[in-house]
Design a protein around this motif. Structure first.
Motif, mmCIF file in Angstrom:
data_model
loop_
_atom_site.group_PDB
_atom_site.id
_atom_site.type_symbol
_atom_site.label_atom_id
_atom_site.label_comp_id
_atom_site.label_asym_id
_atom_site.label_seq_id
_atom_site.Cartn_x
_atom_site.Cartn_y
_atom_site.Cartn_z
ATOM 1 N N VAL A 63 -12.115 -1.131 5.378
ATOM 2 C CA VAL A 63 -12.860 -0.024 6.012
ATOM 3 C C VAL A 63 -11.874 0.527 6.878
ATOM 4 O O VAL A 63 -11.139 -0.253 7.772
ATOM 5 C CB VAL A 63 -14.111 -0.487 6.782
ATOM 6 C CG1 VAL A 63 -13.958 -1.769 7.594
ATOM 7 C CG2 VAL A 63 -14.811 0.579 7.359
ATOM 8 N N SER A 64 -11.760 1.854 7.090
ATOM 9 C CA SER A 64 -10.973 2.363 8.078
ATOM 10 C C SER A 64 -11.725 2.708 9.320
ATOM 11 O O SER A 64 -12.686 3.508 9.192
ATOM 12 C CB SER A 64 -10.438 3.970 7.633
ATOM 13 O OG SER A 64 -9.446 4.528 8.186
ATOM 14 N N ILE A 65 -11.143 2.332 10.494
ATOM 15 C CA ILE A 65 -11.787 2.508 11.584
ATOM 16 C C ILE A 65 -10.850 2.955 12.653
ATOM 17 O O ILE A 65 -9.978 2.389 13.136
ATOM 18 C CB ILE A 65 -12.269 1.098 12.032
ATOM 19 C CG1 ILE A 65 -13.116 0.460 10.902
ATOM 20 C CG2 ILE A 65 -13.072 1.395 13.479
ATOM 21 C CD1 ILE A 65 -13.701 -0.715 11.456
ATOM 22 N N PRO A 66 -11.092 4.502 13.244
ATOM 23 C CA PRO A 66 -10.374 4.976 14.385
ATOM 24 C C PRO A 66 -10.483 4.079 15.463
ATOM 25 O O PRO A 66 -11.226 3.317 15.694
ATOM 26 C CB PRO A 66 -11.136 6.232 14.618
ATOM 27 C CG PRO A 66 -11.534 6.581 13.375
ATOM 28 C CD PRO A 66 -12.221 5.344 12.836
ATOM 29 N N LYS A 67 -9.276 4.071 16.337
ATOM 30 C CA LYS A 67 -9.393 3.230 17.715
ATOM 31 C C LYS A 67 -10.666 3.674 18.536
ATOM 32 O O LYS A 67 -11.011 4.709 18.856
ATOM 33 C CB LYS A 67 -8.006 3.370 18.366
ATOM 34 C CG LYS A 67 -7.989 5.031 18.844
ATOM 35 C CD LYS A 67 -6.610 5.041 19.695
ATOM 36 C CE LYS A 67 -6.380 6.653 20.039
ATOM 37 N NZ LYS A 67 -5.205 6.674 20.764
ATOM 38 N N GLY A 68 -11.119 2.472 19.042
ATOM 39 C CA GLY A 68 -12.306 2.882 19.879
ATOM 40 C C GLY A 68 -13.481 2.882 19.357
ATOM 41 O O GLY A 68 -14.724 2.972 20.032
ATOM 42 N N GLU A 69 -13.641 2.975 17.882
ATOM 43 C CA GLU A 69 -14.863 3.512 17.228
ATOM 44 C C GLU A 69 -15.268 2.050 16.349
ATOM 45 O O GLU A 69 -14.673 1.053 16.174
ATOM 46 C CB GLU A 69 -14.627 4.515 16.279
ATOM 47 C CG GLU A 69 -14.383 5.775 17.150
ATOM 48 C CD GLU A 69 -14.362 7.093 16.181
ATOM 49 O OE1 GLU A 69 -14.906 7.025 14.848
ATOM 50 O OE2 GLU A 69 -13.833 8.152 16.660
ATOM 51 N N SER A 70 -16.644 2.113 15.926
ATOM 52 C CA SER A 70 -17.190 0.950 15.411
ATOM 53 C C SER A 70 -17.762 1.788 13.723
ATOM 54 O O SER A 70 -18.112 2.895 13.960
ATOM 55 C CB SER A 70 -18.405 0.444 15.905
ATOM 56 O OG SER A 70 -17.892 -0.177 17.258
ATOM 57 N N ARG A 71 -17.757 0.741 12.953
ATOM 58 C CA ARG A 71 -18.228 0.956 11.580
ATOM 59 C C ARG A 71 -19.359 -0.089 10.994
ATOM 60 O O ARG A 71 -18.913 -1.354 11.367
ATOM 61 C CB ARG A 71 -17.084 1.055 10.590
ATOM 62 C CG ARG A 71 -16.582 2.306 10.773
ATOM 63 C CD ARG A 71 -17.049 3.675 10.607
ATOM 64 N NE ARG A 71 -16.143 4.816 10.622
ATOM 65 C CZ ARG A 71 -15.977 5.520 11.633
ATOM 66 N NH1 ARG A 71 -16.510 5.125 12.813
ATOM 67 N NH2 ARG A 71 -15.209 6.585 11.568
ATOM 68 N N LYS A 72 -20.336 0.440 10.380
ATOM 69 C CA LYS A 72 -21.361 -0.600 9.928
ATOM 70 C C LYS A 72 -20.762 -1.025 8.619
ATOM 71 O O LYS A 72 -20.639 -0.345 7.838
ATOM 72 C CB LYS A 72 -22.853 -0.487 10.037
ATOM 73 C CG LYS A 72 -23.656 -1.183 9.394
ATOM 74 C CD LYS A 72 -25.100 -0.832 9.586
ATOM 75 C CE LYS A 72 -25.726 -0.968 11.078
ATOM 76 N NZ LYS A 72 -27.255 -0.842 11.147
#
Length: 214
Positions: free
Chosen positions: A160-169
């Motif tokens: 999963v790709s996640i930008p800095k400071g962000e969250s993903r379920k």
């Protein structure tokens, strides 16, 4: 090169795990490129100079020495024990890998379905200062079983790709067959009872753990 104090990156071009003890203890970074092909030089340079944030994970276990072979993550009980002249743990475990950022795990949620399936949810947060990709790994283990089982077994994974400071379920849906084992009659059987549900960044880095009863 090490003695000059210059930052040292060791790049391995290999088709199988090699002995990496000196490099692991002395180099500032290790990069395993396997057989990268004609664009391998460009790919290696982009990783080393930070143009690309790597997210590869080991599909094998890397031993500390030939004396540890065979070694693999899904061994059966009992746990490994130290050798007289060395550690029992591998140099790098199955599923291991680093990037230029870090990830935190939270919010494990187990949702049983009416059809016997199990949905596993977890929240992954990019806690570093660069965009990146995490390979979230799901492992299973029955608390009790009709036959001796591995201490853990990879059931699924997500990149999963996640930008800095962000969250993903991140969500996994396990079918009923995920909870089958090979029984005493050498045929698949559904193992009833409690199962350990483990989510983490590698087989040796489990971040979240719960239980599910079949």
């Amino acid at each position: 090169l090490k003695e000059t104090g210059t930052p040292l990156v060791v790049v391995y071009i290999e088709g199988r795990p090699l002995e990496k003890e000196w490099a692991a203890e002395n180099a500032d970074a290790l990069l395993t490129a396997y057989y990268p092909g004609q664009e391998g030089g460009n790919a290696i340079a982009e990783v080393i100079f930070g143009k690309y944030n790597p997210a590869g994970r080991l599909p094998v276990t890397v031993p500390r020495s030939v004396g540890q072979i065979p070694i693999y993550y899904n061994r059966r009980a009992p746990q490994l024990h130290p050798y007289v002249e060395g550690e029992a743990s591998p140099r790098y475990p199955f599923g291991y890998g680093l990037s230029y950022t870090t990830f935190d795990y939270s919010g494990l949620n187990l949702l049983p379905g009416d059809d016997g399936t199990l949905t596993v949810e977890a929240t992954v947060t990019n806690s570093g200062d660069r965009d990146g990709e995490e390979v979230v790994q799901l492992y299973l283990h029955p608390e009790y079983a009709a036959t001796v089982q591995p201490l853990m077994r990879l059931a699924d994974f997500r990149r999963v790709s996640i930008p800095k400071g962000e969250s993903r379920k991140v969500c996994f849906t396990l079918p009923v067959s995920a909870f089958e084992i090979i029984g005493p009659d050498y045929k698949p059987m559904l193992q009833k009872g409690s199962w350990d549900i483990m989510v983490g960044a590698s087989s040796a880095d489990i971040r979240l753990k719960g239980s599910h009863v079949m």
